[in-house]
Write an enzyme that holds these catalytic residues in place. Structure first.
Site, PDB file in Angstrom:
ATOM      1  N   ASP A  13     -23.473 101.241  92.194  1.00 16.96           N
ATOM      2  CA  ASP A  13     -23.241 100.206  93.216  1.00 16.96           C
ATOM      3  C   ASP A  13     -23.716  98.827  92.777  1.00 16.96           C
ATOM      4  O   ASP A  13     -24.121  98.005  93.607  1.00 16.96           O
ATOM      5  CB  ASP A  13     -23.944 100.590  94.544  1.00 16.96           C
ATOM      6  CG  ASP A  13     -23.592 101.996  94.965  1.00 16.96           C
ATOM      7  OD1 ASP A  13     -22.403 102.328  94.907  1.00 16.96           O
ATOM      8  OD2 ASP A  13     -24.502 102.767  95.309  1.00 16.96           O
ATOM      9  N   LYS A  16     -19.645  96.610  89.922  1.00 16.22           N
ATOM     10  CA  LYS A  16     -18.751  96.653  88.753  1.00 16.22           C
ATOM     11  C   LYS A  16     -17.320  96.277  89.127  1.00 16.22           C
ATOM     12  O   LYS A  16     -16.642  95.581  88.382  1.00 16.22           O
ATOM     13  CB  LYS A  16     -18.760  98.062  88.136  1.00 16.22           C
ATOM     14  CG  LYS A  16     -20.114  98.437  87.554  1.00 16.22           C
ATOM     15  CD  LYS A  16     -20.135  99.864  87.066  1.00 16.22           C
ATOM     16  CE  LYS A  16     -20.146 100.895  88.157  1.00 16.22           C
ATOM     17  NZ  LYS A  16     -21.378 100.981  88.955  1.00 16.22           N
ATOM     18  N   GLY A  40     -17.127 104.021  94.400  1.00 19.78           N
ATOM     19  CA  GLY A  40     -16.435 103.148  95.340  1.00 19.78           C
ATOM     20  C   GLY A  40     -16.563 101.736  94.809  1.00 19.78           C
ATOM     21  O   GLY A  40     -17.612 101.132  94.908  1.00 19.78           O
ATOM     22  N   HIS A  41     -15.510 101.241  94.186  1.00 15.12           N
ATOM     23  CA  HIS A  41     -15.564  99.904  93.594  1.00 15.12           C
ATOM     24  C   HIS A  41     -14.915  98.892  94.551  1.00 15.12           C
ATOM     25  O   HIS A  41     -13.711  98.932  94.776  1.00 15.12           O
ATOM     26  CB  HIS A  41     -14.870  99.907  92.222  1.00 15.12           C
ATOM     27  CG  HIS A  41     -15.635 100.712  91.212  1.00 15.12           C
ATOM     28  ND1 HIS A  41     -15.161 101.014  89.963  1.00 15.12           N
ATOM     29  CD2 HIS A  41     -16.863 101.281  91.273  1.00 15.12           C
ATOM     30  CE1 HIS A  41     -16.070 101.725  89.302  1.00 15.12           C
ATOM     31  NE2 HIS A  41     -17.100 101.904  90.096  1.00 15.12           N
ATOM     32  N   GLN A 224     -20.549 104.776  88.630  1.00 13.87           N
ATOM     33  CA  GLN A 224     -21.960 105.120  88.873  1.00 13.87           C
ATOM     34  C   GLN A 224     -22.858 104.198  88.038  1.00 13.87           C
ATOM     35  O   GLN A 224     -22.463 103.086  87.741  1.00 13.87           O
ATOM     36  CB  GLN A 224     -22.253 106.601  88.573  1.00 13.87           C
ATOM     37  CG  GLN A 224     -21.658 107.574  89.587  1.00 13.87           C
ATOM     38  CD  GLN A 224     -20.204 107.867  89.319  1.00 13.87           C
ATOM     39  OE1 GLN A 224     -19.816 108.178  88.210  1.00 13.87           O
ATOM     40  NE2 GLN A 224     -19.389 107.781  90.348  1.00 13.87           N
TER      41      GLN A 224
END
Ligand code: IMP
Length: 425
Positions: A13, A16, A40-41, A224
């Site tokens: 988180d 990225k 979750g980007h 991650q």
């Protein structure tokens, strides 16, 4: 030709998605190399906010090709939902998105095993996102998995049924049942497989190496963070694959000597979701303030993220493991308004001061030793030039650079693509 790797240096988180999206103009291809929809980007631009789970963050760049590499595990149902969510942008996804034949498929029973195994651990649970990631990688290394390329063969259903039987036998050994209905999951799964099969499945290692030979610029996108790496993270509170730079080689089929820059992303503070050690965690109103100001709630699970001060011991460790050549500091604006800031510069472990990350962070009684910095009160989110940043923040930046011996080339001051300061160093 060159391949750069972009990865997170903390517990995920780090932001990225924003950076990949912001720098894609410099690349022809964006390739995701590990993890799955546990990621979750989040990408924000022109009033849009979009969260990607499986699809690389270069998808909003009109020119770039996006590749899902062999190191990724794909949930067809989440993939289908992502594709549907992107329909509003009106570009032909099938031309822009290529999927490795060798990526593994997350099956409905993988999700049930993940949920059951976590529930059985009680207080010792990892805090998994319950997306079936661990069980899918277990079947990959156990040589039982179903790969994307299998979906085009006549006998994959046979393989599926054999594996499902194995999973059901395993599940019968647990003394508990989770609230997931296999028939419903399978119904969604088989419908979604049809959507997935409309995409181009390729031998991505060949495609990427040919592209490099033809002078293309590739960005390998990690998911991650390094401290969740299966080998180098805070085991067992980690994910199930190599999130560090070696994962880019094995997850894309590119050799180490093809890598040019390793871009390490970190937040100006630290967060973690799920269980596990976190020496600089702030279980108080400061942590709560960072959570609220930084909107620190999981993009995949919605869970509260645990918040704490920047840990330079952990950051330096990640930088070394990854051979990071440049740093991007994210969410700097969240620290505005503090009278003073703390940064961890060593640990006190059983009365001994050390700058080394111990073998087992979990069992050690770690007391972080902090250096205090003066805070700044200005709103920095509209600042576009480094020289307009508060002096206190520039001191914070210089100290970090000096400590870890790697330059910070980008400072993010807000979630939008435009809220980014590029430093010329
Ligand atoms: P899993 O990969 O879903 O099994 O989760 C294992 C651990 O990694 C848990 O602590 C998760 O919260 C954490 N994790 C997995 N993916 C992410 C991510 O993208 N960001 C932050 N933490 C993650």
């Amino acid at each position: 030709m060159s391949l750069d790797v972009l990865l997170g240096l903390q517990w995920g988180d780090e932001g990225k998605g924003k950076i990949v999206d912001a720098i894609t103009n410099s690349y022809d291809i964006i390739a995701r190399f590990q993890g799955g929809p546990n990621a979750g980007h989040t990408i924000k631009f022109d009033e849009h906010k979009h969260v990607l789970h499986t699809i690389p963050s270069g998808i909003f760049n009109k020119e770039a090709i996006n590749v899902i590499g062999n190191g990724v595990v794909i949930d067809p149902v989440i993939f289908k939902n992502e594709i549907e969510g992107l329909k509003q942008f009106d570009f032909d996804m099938r031309d822009k998105l290529l999927i490795s034949n060798k990526a593994h498929v997350i099956l409905p029973t993988h999700k049930i095993i993940d949920a059951t195994s976590e529930a059985s651990k009680g207080k010792k649970k990892i805090g998994s996102t319950l997306k079936g990631i661990g069980p899918t990688y277990m079947d990959k290394t156990g040589r039982n998995g179903i790969r994307i390329g299998d979906l085009n063969s006549g006998n994959w259903i046979e393989k599926y049924n054999t594996l499902k039987r194995k999973h059901l036998t395993l599940l019968s050994n647990f003394n508990l049942k989770v609230n997931l209905d296999l028939d419903e999951l399978e119904d969604d799964f088989f419908k979604s497989i049809e959507v997935l099969k409309r995409f181009n499945f390729i031998d991505s290692e060949e495609y990427l190496n040919n592209s490099l030979n033809n002078g293309k610029q590739i960005l390998a996108e990690g998911a991650q963070g390094s401290l969740l790496d299966i080998d180098f993270g805070t085991y067992p509170f980690v994910t199930s694959c190599n999130t560090t730079v070696s994962g880019a080689c094995s997850g894309l089929g590119v050799a180490p000597n093809k890598i040019k820059n390793v871009i390490g992303i970190f937040k100006a503070y630290t967060t973690r979701v799920g269980s596990g050690p976190f020496p600089t965690e702030l279980v108080n109103e400061i942590g709560e303030h960072i959570r609220k100001t930084g909107n620190e709630y999981g993009a995949t699970t919605g869970r509260d993220r645990r918040c704490g001060w920047l840990d330079l011991i952990a950051l330096k460790y990640s930088i070394i493991i990854n051979g990071v050549t440049e740093l991007n500091m994210m969410k700097t604006d969240v620290l505005s308004g503090f009278k003073s800031l703390e940064v961890c510069t060593s640990y006190n472990i059983n009365g001994i001061e050390t700058q080394t990350l111990p073998f087992d962070l979990n069992s050690e009684n770690i007391e972080p030793i902090f250096k205090t910095f003066k805070g700044w009160s200005e709103d920095i989110s509209k600042v576009t030039k480094e020289e307009d940043l508060p002096i206190e923040l520039l001191e914070y930046v210089s100290f970090i650079e000096e400590f870890v011996k790697v330059p910070i080339k980008l400072i993010s001051v807000g979630p939008d693509r435009s809220e980014t300061i590029y430093r010329i160093k």
